[in-house]
Design a protein around this motif. Structure first.
Motif, short mmCIF file in Angstrom:
data_model
loop_
_atom_site.label_atom_id
_atom_site.label_comp_id
_atom_site.label_asym_id
_atom_site.label_seq_id
_atom_site.Cartn_x
_atom_site.Cartn_y
_atom_site.Cartn_z
N VAL A 88 -16.45 -27.20 66.91
CA VAL A 88 -17.70 -27.29 66.16
C VAL A 88 -18.02 -28.74 65.83
N GLU A 89 -17.00 -29.49 65.44
CA GLU A 89 -17.25 -30.88 65.09
C GLU A 89 -17.72 -31.69 66.31
N CYS A 90 -17.10 -31.39 67.45
CA CYS A 90 -17.52 -32.09 68.67
C CYS A 90 -18.98 -31.78 69.00
N LEU A 91 -19.34 -30.48 68.89
CA LEU A 91 -20.73 -30.09 69.14
C LEU A 91 -21.65 -30.81 68.18
N ASP A 92 -21.20 -30.87 66.93
CA ASP A 92 -22.03 -31.46 65.87
C ASP A 92 -22.29 -32.93 66.16
N ARG A 93 -21.22 -33.63 66.60
CA ARG A 93 -21.41 -35.04 66.87
C ARG A 93 -22.26 -35.25 68.12
N TYR A 94 -22.06 -34.41 69.09
CA TYR A 94 -22.78 -34.59 70.36
C TYR A 94 -24.27 -34.36 70.16
N ILE A 113 -18.64 -29.32 76.97
CA ILE A 113 -17.81 -29.82 75.86
C ILE A 113 -16.57 -28.97 75.69
N LEU A 114 -16.78 -27.64 75.76
CA LEU A 114 -15.64 -26.74 75.61
C LEU A 114 -14.60 -27.01 76.70
N ASP A 115 -15.09 -27.31 77.91
CA ASP A 115 -14.15 -27.56 79.01
C ASP A 115 -13.35 -28.83 78.79
N GLU A 116 -13.90 -29.76 78.02
CA GLU A 116 -13.13 -30.97 77.72
C GLU A 116 -12.12 -30.72 76.61
N ILE A 117 -12.36 -29.69 75.81
CA ILE A 117 -11.45 -29.43 74.68
C ILE A 117 -10.35 -28.47 75.10
N HIS A 134 -15.59 -38.85 77.11
CA HIS A 134 -15.58 -38.22 78.43
C HIS A 134 -16.93 -37.59 78.73
N ILE A 135 -17.49 -36.92 77.75
CA ILE A 135 -18.77 -36.22 77.97
C ILE A 135 -19.87 -37.23 78.27
N SER A 136 -19.90 -38.31 77.51
CA SER A 136 -21.01 -39.24 77.71
C SER A 136 -20.87 -39.94 79.06
N GLU A 137 -19.64 -40.21 79.48
CA GLU A 137 -19.46 -40.82 80.81
C GLU A 137 -19.98 -39.90 81.90
N PHE B 109 -9.85 -33.24 94.52
CA PHE B 109 -8.63 -33.78 93.90
C PHE B 109 -8.43 -35.23 94.29
N GLY B 110 -8.95 -35.57 95.46
CA GLY B 110 -8.78 -36.95 95.90
C GLY B 110 -9.97 -37.83 95.58
N SER B 111 -10.88 -37.32 94.74
CA SER B 111 -12.10 -38.07 94.44
C SER B 111 -11.82 -39.35 93.67
N GLN B 112 -12.73 -40.33 93.83
CA GLN B 112 -12.64 -41.57 93.08
C GLN B 112 -12.80 -41.34 91.59
N SER B 113 -13.69 -40.43 91.28
CA SER B 113 -14.01 -40.23 89.87
C SER B 113 -13.04 -39.22 89.26
N GLN B 114 -12.44 -39.60 88.13
CA GLN B 114 -11.51 -38.67 87.49
C GLN B 114 -12.25 -37.44 86.99
N TYR B 115 -13.56 -37.58 86.77
CA TYR B 115 -14.30 -36.44 86.23
C TYR B 115 -14.51 -35.38 87.29
N GLU B 116 -14.72 -35.82 88.52
CA GLU B 116 -14.85 -34.82 89.59
C GLU B 116 -13.54 -34.07 89.77
N THR B 117 -12.44 -34.82 89.77
CA THR B 117 -11.14 -34.17 89.90
C THR B 117 -10.91 -33.24 88.72
N GLY B 118 -11.21 -33.73 87.51
CA GLY B 118 -11.00 -32.93 86.29
C GLY B 118 -11.79 -31.64 86.36
N MET B 119 -13.02 -31.75 86.84
CA MET B 119 -13.88 -30.58 86.93
C MET B 119 -13.27 -29.56 87.89
N ALA B 120 -12.70 -30.07 88.99
CA ALA B 120 -12.10 -29.17 89.98
C ALA B 120 -10.87 -28.47 89.38
N ILE B 121 -10.06 -29.23 88.65
CA ILE B 121 -8.87 -28.62 88.03
C ILE B 121 -9.29 -27.53 87.05
N ASN B 122 -10.28 -27.89 86.28
CA ASN B 122 -10.76 -26.96 85.27
C ASN B 122 -11.23 -25.66 85.92
#
Lengths: 152, 968
Positions: A88-94, A113-117, A134-137, B109-122
């Motif tokens: 909830v706090e993450c959502l709130d800040r985002y 966001i949930l997937d990052e948590i 991570h989300i903003s990147e 998994f071999g992507s440059q971007s950690q976010y693409e890899t992370g998304m795949a793992i997820n």
């Protein structure tokens, strides 16, 4: 381990559902119906845990939304509430003072966001700052894409 | 080109069409279907995202799975991301296109971007199946040593999912996964502990080797998430490693004393409660902390503390200060929180003791009056009281009053339980009966709120009626007025006639019992009772319920037969003389099932094989055996004790079983018209008055077992025999007399076309290890000439014979041969069981032509089950000790009933003879006219290889026979 997370509005509408264990669609909807009627009928004066089938439901109400986490018998209930609160706090800040409408129109962002948590029902990041970073990147990467598309 | 709608536009549209959303959504889906065909990946991606939203509302998107995979495989992060989201939401193991994702995962998994890899793992953690797992595991493993903590963390957690689908992967991954316990990144460390925790929940023993590392982390860490997970792991590992609890004392004490986080503190308390032995300082500390939680203002903490207290009370019975807890629990029960209340009620049930039971019950009753669904309070009261045969109840009159109050609630689902306890207490506690009868009368007599209704629930009406009938002798003297008002309530109340048949029957019979016992207890009321019965029973006779009508007819006939003649007092007393005793719940079950009364009770061949030929051999009549007769004596005796639950209904039936005559007397009794007020209030006053006298209650907690053989468990009624009964050894006849008797026990072992062979099995010679058989043969067909009869034994050695051949008759056989003795080697016989010794009968027959024809017939020589037993002199105590020490040996049970026409004084002699013949040692318990005998024998130990077909009894096995004699 968290089995599933549900966001239910006070009217019983599902705002977010996320199962971390495989569960057929039909059972998901049955569960949502059962769980939300259980929780919506509880008086605000009672504790935030209840036993349900072989699991424990830990829930908390934030404004008009009920955040429900279903955990296993052996899990720590307080920890589950803290996880929910962390989300909830993450959502709130985002979103900056999040409200139900934010989640309705940006349901995908709530999922991101949930997937990052949480991953496979376990907490992966306990720092709100890191989650938002991570989300903003990733949002930035989406932007770049769109700009590239427009140019191209 | 179709007009593309954004997600926001669609959500807005749905919200705008309140009432007919489905119509709008259906058009949206049609649009999406077109958009998905588009070659523009951005359009496609947006369509998928919209579809994902609709899935959440319950719309199907399985038709679009291929498009989802397409979107996932685009190169742009912006279009890829919705694809991954949609697949994690909608794909299942069964999704066929799931296999198409494997290469996609490998690429990302071999992507440059950690976010693409992370998304795949997820996504993998959500959709992986066994097939995907097997193909992807090596790529995933290489990610474990990625330089980015972000990916290591995700990989570690995702691995658990993979292990679930593909268990062999765990073996290959384990070393690398274990290395992650040394990861310098806190997030990865927490994730690794998390994965190991989940794995340990499946099989904790495999992870004992991790204890040193995990312990090291626990001591060092200050991370709350990590601490909780570690405490969980140690809860799983401690029971498997006895040295672990001692090691944990220090870190746990540290956590308890220093942590600020309540979740960690609570987990530490739980860990202590579950792992630490009773009486240690740390347990005391944990319970102290738990008390704080119990008094917390946060209702979540209070609930958790209550819940954990259940475990505390169970594990550390002696160590908890219960008084304080008791108050706390009662307060929690009063709270409106249903979950907490349920836990508190369970806890109360466990911590209540006789000193606070009354208070607890009073409080629960108060709550139950306030709360609407009050059944859980009442249920707790009843279950607490009934535990260990009312161990908590000190004042039974008070408790009966409580039951009366509960029983007045018409809606309660506990009506029958209340009634059952009401009757059960009166049966078990004789001292409370006077009060109970008066209470029952006043409950029945209570003014109803409305016409034609009762102020009692139906089962309680039955229970009260039964009490009035059964214990009317306990009423205060002079009891004329009570008898009359009792009978009047039972018969005249019009509301009774709407009740069910069983209750009406109970009422009728209770009234009849009042009438029958009136001459003794209330002689003046007899005429009026007679009058009441005569005038009111006819309306019951007309009842549509057959039972009611039948019972009413019977009662009416009895009353018109005896009239109001008081002269038959003694006889009437006889009718109701048998007291009702608390009977074991399984007493009925001990009666053998499926009895066909037409059939003999026991199969004749099985039980009496060895005696059968006695009748066949006219030369050696054995007088005793001919009197054996199958009989249902034991069965009949069992039926005499009805179970208490059904007591009210069946007892009256039973009383009819005895024969009686009765008489009456003519006297006038004044009609009483008592002032009515609330009966419970009256009874309460009475209870207060009675308290001064402080009655001492004795509860018959022991149940009466069914008489006769066959209790299932160890420690049968041998141990429960009344102390007053005397025990002595049975007179076993001297050896010579026994040998003489034994010489008369002949059996037929073969009856063929030409020849019959008889055998008499004598006692075995223990020292020589021999058994003597007497044999005889007989010619059956007088027209044929039979000669050279011999028996050929092959299984055992026979003393002084050629190759086991025993000649019964050499030369032609006259009518009957002389007695031939044979000594068989007894060492290959072991078991207590009938054994058929195989041998061959050889003889020659002269046929018509005068030629001798040799005949060979197989014969089975039956040795009775008791042949190889050795008497075992055991006292009564030694025997019950033996039975309780060796419950596992109690494997075989049989029973048999016989009846004799003999005087009782002959019985011990008779049993003694039987015991002697069957090689038992016996003791006798006598109590009154009935006698019990216990016969014991040991089995003969085997010395040679046992013959086939026998199974040796365990080395210390005994054969125990219990005989009960019932005089009729």
């Amino acid at each position: 381990m968290i089995n599933f997370i549900l966001l239910i509005s006070r009217q019983g509408k599902t705002r977010l559902k996320k199962w971390f264990v495989p569960c057929p669609e039909r059972d998901q909807f049955r569960t949502i119906k059962e769980v939300s009627s259980l929780i919506l009928n509880r008086s605000p004066k009672v504790c935030n845990f209840l036993e349900w089938r072989d699991f424990k439901l830990c829930y908390k109400r934030y404004a008009s939304l009920f955040f429900i986490a279903c955990i296993e018998q052996n899990d720590n209930e307080l920890l589950a509430l803290e996880t929910v609160h962390h989300f909830v706090e993450c959502l709130d800040r985002y979103f900056g003072n999040v409200c139900e409408l934010d989640l309705i129109f940006n349901f995908h962002k709530a999922y991101y966001i949930l997937d990052e948590i949480l991953i496979s029902g376990e907490l992966q990041e306990s720092s709100k700052r890191a989650v938002l970073h991570h989300i903003s990147e990733q949002d930035a990467m989406m932007q770049e894409n769109e700009q590239a598309k427009r140019k191209g | 080109m179709v007009f593309e709608k954004s997600l926001t536009a669609m959500v807005k549209g749905i919200r705008a069409h309140r009432g007919n959303e489905s119509e709008y959504i259906n058009t949206s889906i049609a649009e999406i279907k077109k958009e998905i065909q588009s070659t523009n990946m951005a359009t496609k991606s947006m369509a998928i995202l919209k579809l994902a939203y609709l899935t959440m509302l319950g719309y199907d998107m399985t038709w679009a799975t291929f498009a989802v995979v397409e979107v996932m495989s685009t190169n742009r992060f912006g279009t890829k991301r919705p694809g991954y989201l949609a697949s994690s939401i909608s794909f299942t193991e069964q999704t066929a296109v799931g296999l198409l994702t494997i290469n996609l995962f490998k690429k990302d998994f071999g992507s440059q971007s950690q976010y693409e890899t992370g998304m795949a793992i997820n996504c993998l953690s959500n959709i992986c199946s066994a097939e995907i797992s097997r193909d992807i595991i090596t790529d995933l493993m290489s990610l474990l040593s990625s330089s980015r903590a972000y990916l290591r963390k995700k990989t570690v957690l995702c691995l658990y999912r993979i292990f679930l689908k593909d268990p062999p992967a765990l073996k290959t991954c384990f070393p690398k996964l274990k290395d992650r316990l040394g990861d310098e990144d806190q997030g990865v460390l927490t994730a690794t502990v998390n994965t190991f925790l989940e794995l340990a929940r499946k099989n904790a023993r495999n992870y004992l080797s991790l204890v040193p590392q995990l312990y090291h982390i626990l001591v060092k860490t200050t991370n709350n998430w990590l601490s909780i997970k570690l405490l969980k792991v140690f809860q799983l590992l401690s029971p498997l490693e006895p040295r672990l609890p001692a090691k944990l004392v220090e870190p746990l004490t540290n956590i308890l004393n220093t942590t600020k986080a309540q979740s960690v503190e609570f987990e530490a308390i739980r860990c202590v409660v579950r792992t630490m032995p009773e009486g240690t300082a740390i347990v005391a500390l944990a319970i102290e902390k738990l008390q704080v939680f119990l008094n917390s203002s946060d209702r979540n903490l209070r609930f958790l503390a209550l819940d954990l207290y259940k475990e505390v009370v169970e594990k550390f019975k002696a160590n908890t200060s219960l008084t304080e807890l008791h108050d706390k629990v009662l307060t929690s029960i009063e709270e409106s929180d249903v979950t907490a209340r349920r836990v508190a009620l369970q806890l109360l049930d466990r911590i209540v003791n006789p000193s606070n039971f009354q208070e607890a019950v009073q409080r629960l009753l108060e709550f139950s009056r306030k709360a609407m669904p009050n059944d859980e309070f009442i249920g707790t009261i009843l279950s607490m009281a009934a535990r260990d045969r009312y161990a908590l109840v000190e004042d039974f009159a008070w408790y009966l009053l409580i039951l009366g109050e509960i029983g007045r609630n018409m809606d309660s689902s506990y009506g029958s339980t209340v009634a059952e306890q009401f009757v059960d207490i009166c049966v078990r506690v004789p001292q409370v009966r006077p009060y109970a009868v008066t209470l029952a009368l006043s409950l029945l007599d209570a003014p109803a709120e409305a016409e034609n209704t009762l102020s009692l629930c139906t089962p309680m009406v039955g229970a009260c009626a039964w009490l009035l009938g059964e214990y009317n002798g306990e009423m205060e003297k002079p009891s004329e007025a009570q008898f009359l008002s009792g009978a009047k309530v039972l018969l005249t109340s019009r509301s009774l006639q709407v009740l069910d048949a069983a209750t009406q029957t109970q009422c009728i019979w209770a009234a009849t019992k009042l009438y029958l016992s009136a001459p003794e207890h209330a002689p003046a009321a007899v005429p009026e009772l007679h009058e009441l019965l005569n005038s009111h029973l006819p309306s019951f006779v007309r009842s549509t319920h057959l039972d009611v009508s039948e019972r009413a007819t019977l009662s009416l006939n009895m009353s018109s037969f005896y009239k109001a003649d008081a002269a038959g007092i003694a006889a009437a007393k006889d009718l109701l003389a048998e007291p009702l005793l608390p009977v074991k719940a399984d007493a009925q079950a001990q009666v053998p099932l499926s009895i066909d009364l037409e059939e003999p009770f026991f199969v004749v061949e099985e039980a009496q094989a060895s005696f059968m030929p006695v009748r066949a051999d006219p030369k050696d009549p054995y007088a005793l055996a001919s009197t054996y007769k199958d009989d249902l004596g034991i069965l009949a005796a069992r039926e005499e004790v009805p179970a208490p639950a059904a007591a009210a209904a069946t007892s009256s039936m039973y009383y009819l079983g005895s024969n009686t005559t009765s008489a009456t007397a003519e006297t006038e009794a004044p009609e009483a018209a008592p002032e009515v007020k609330d009966p419970l209030a009256q009874m309460r006053e009475r209870l207060e008055a009675q308290r001064a006298a402080a009655p001492k209650y004795q509860v018959m907690r022991e149940d009466v077992a069914a008489p006769g053989p066959g209790p299932a468990g160890p420690g049968p009624s041998i141990g429960q025999a009344p102390a007053s009964s005397s025990t002595c050894a049975i007179p076993i006849p001297p050896e010579k007399e026994l040998a003489d008797l034994q010489g008369r026990l002949w059996t037929v072992c073969h009856r063929g076309q030409h020849v019959a062979v008889y055998v008499c099995v004598r006692s075995p010679h223990l020292r020589k290890r021999q058994i003597r058989l007497d044999l005889r043969c007989e010619r059956l067909d007088a027209s044929l000439e039979i000669a050279d009869v011999a028996l050929q034994f092959s299984q055992v050695q026979v003393e002084s014979s050629v190759c086991g051949r025993i000649v019964l008759c050499s030369g032609p056989l006259q009518q009957r041969s002389a007695k031939v003795k044979a000594n068989l080697d007894s060492s290959p016989f072991v078991a207590p069981g009938v054994f058929d010794l195989r041998c061959e009968l050889e003889y020659t027959v002269k046929n018509d032509g005068g030629e001798a024809e040799a005949q060979k017939v197989p014969v089975e020589l039956r040795l009775p089950a008791t042949t190889f037993l050795v008497p075992q002199a055991l006292g009564e105590d030694a025997m019950s000790d033996y039975i309780s020490e060796n419950p596992e040996l109690l494997s075989h049970q049989t029973s048999q009933a016989v009846s004799f026409e003999k005087s009782v004084s002959d019985l011990p002699m008779l049993v003694g003879r039987c015991a002697g013949l069957c090689h038992f040692h016996g003791i006798q318990q006598a109590s009154g006219q009935d006698m019990k005998f216990i016969l014991v024998a040991a089995t003969l130990p085997a010395t040679a290889t046992p013959l086939e077909g026998q199974s040796a009894a365990p080395s210390n096995a005994l054969v125990i026979c219990r005989c009960a004699a019932l005089v009729r």
